[in-house]
Design a protein around this motif. Structure first.
Motif, PDB file in Angstrom:
ATOM      1  N   ILE A   1       9.408   1.966 -24.107  1.00 21.12           N
ATOM      2  CA  ILE A   1      10.615   2.515 -23.505  1.00 21.12           C
ATOM      3  C   ILE A   1      11.112   3.597 -24.459  1.00 21.12           C
ATOM      4  N   PRO A   2      11.534   4.758 -23.939  1.00 19.64           N
ATOM      5  CA  PRO A   2      12.003   5.805 -24.847  1.00 19.64           C
ATOM      6  C   PRO A   2      13.310   5.407 -25.513  1.00 19.64           C
ATOM      7  N   ALA A   3      13.433   5.693 -26.782  1.00 16.86           N
ATOM      8  CA  ALA A   3      14.681   5.399 -27.488  1.00 16.86           C
ATOM      9  C   ALA A   3      15.816   6.173 -26.824  1.00 16.86           C
ATOM     10  N   PRO A   4      16.873   5.487 -26.379  1.00 19.94           N
ATOM     11  CA  PRO A   4      17.998   6.168 -25.729  1.00 19.94           C
ATOM     12  C   PRO A   4      18.652   7.190 -26.654  1.00 19.94           C
ATOM     13  N   ALA A   5      19.202   8.241 -26.068  1.00 29.35           N
ATOM     14  CA  ALA A   5      19.780   9.336 -26.840  1.00 29.35           C
ATOM     15  C   ALA A   5      20.874   8.864 -27.785  1.00 29.35           C
ATOM     16  N   ASP A   6      21.664   7.867 -27.358  1.00 32.40           N
ATOM     17  CA  ASP A   6      22.774   7.437 -28.209  1.00 32.40           C
ATOM     18  C   ASP A   6      22.326   6.567 -29.385  1.00 32.40           C
ATOM     19  N   MET A   7      21.029   6.215 -29.424  1.00 34.82           N
ATOM     20  CA  MET A   7      20.491   5.482 -30.561  1.00 34.82           C
ATOM     21  C   MET A   7      19.944   6.413 -31.641  1.00 34.82           C
TER      22      MET A   7
END
Length: 223
Positions: A65-71
Motif C-alpha cells: 500500500i502506498p505510504a499516505p501523504a500525511d505520513m
C-alpha cells in the motif's frame, strides 16, 4: 569500380551495424532481466529478515500500500513509497515501513522497519548510510547487532519518553564514541511506530479484495 566498392562497403557497414545493434539489444534484455531478478531476491531477503518466511503465506513484494501523504514528513520520505504487508491466512500480521532518519552523523540513514500487528517492532535494518567506519557504521548488522535491540519493543515498552539513547536519559544504548547515529535511528524508529499506530485501521484492517470488489445490494424504493 570505386563507386561499386564504396557501395559494397556501405552495405557491409550497414549490415554490421544492424547485427551489432541486435546483439546489444539481446544482451541488454538478458542483463536487465538478471539485474531485475537479483534486485527482487535482494528485496525479498531484506523483507524476510524482518518478518520471517514461516510467519507469512503471501508475496510481500506484491502486497503493498502506498505510504499516505500525511505520513511522509514523519517517515522522512520525500515521495510516497510502498509499505509492505505480511499476511497469514489473509490477515495482516505485520507491515514493513520504509523510513529515512535525516539526522545521521554523515547524512541520511535509510531504514526498513517491521511492525507487528500488536505494535511491537518485528525488526529494523539500515539499508543505506554513510556513517563513519568503526563508529556510526555499527548501525549495520554486518558490523554490530545493535539494531537488533529494537526487536519486540513498542511505544509501551519502553514508554514514549524513554525512546532515546541512554546519554539522553532513554532506554537504548549508544555506540562507544558515537551518539549521533544511534540517536537518529532510535528517534526514527519511534516515529515509525507512532505513524503505524495512528494509521492502524488503514494498515491492518484492510478488507480482502473480494470484499472490496463485491457490489453491495441496494434496496429498491417502495412504489
Amino acid at each position: 569500380m570505386l563507386g561499386a566498392s564504396i557501395s559494397k562497403n556501405s552495405i557491409l557497414l550497414g549490415v554490421f551495424a544492424l547485427v551489432t545493434a541486435g546483439v546489444l539489444a539481446v544482451t541488454n534484455v538478458s542483463t536487465r532481466d538478471r539485474i531485475a531478478d537479483a534486485e527482487r531476491r535482494a528485496a525479498e531477503s531484506a523483507l524476510y529478515e524482518l518478518v520471517s518466511a514461516d510467519r507469512v503465506d503471501n508475496d510481500m513484494l506484491n502486497d503493498t500500500i502506498p505510504a499516505p501523504a500525511d505520513m511522509l514528513p514523519a517517515l522522512g520520505l520525500k515521495v510516497s513509497e510502498p509499505i509492505y504487508r505480511a499476511r497469514k491466512d489473509g490477515k495482516v500480521i505485520a507491515v514493513i515501513v520504509p523510513a529515512v532518519a535525516p539526522d545521521g552523523y554523515s547524512g541520511a540513514i535509510r531504514l526498513l522497519v517491521g511492525v507487528n500487528r500488536d505494535g511491537t517492532v518485528a525488526g529494523a535494518r539500515a539499508l543505506v548510510h554513510k556513517e563513519t567506519p568503526g563508529l556510526g557504521d555499527k548501525v549495520d548488522t554486518n558490523k554490530s547487532d545493535w539494531i537488533l535491540g529494537f526487536d519486540g519493543k513498542s511505544l509501551t515498552d519502553p514508554a514514549p519518553e524513554r525512546w532515546a539513547v541512554k546519554k539522553d536519559g532513554g532506554a537504548f544504548d549508544q555506540f562507544t564514541g558515537a551518539t549521533i547515529t544511534p540517536r537518529a535511528v532510535t528517534g526514527q524508529i519511534k516515529r515509525v511506530l507512532q505513524q503505524v499506530q495512528a494509521k492502524r485501521t488503514l494498515l491492518f484492517e484492510i478488507p480482502d479484495r473480494t470484499d472490496v470488489n463485491t457490489p453491495q445490494k441496494v434496496d429498491e424504493p417502495n412504489e
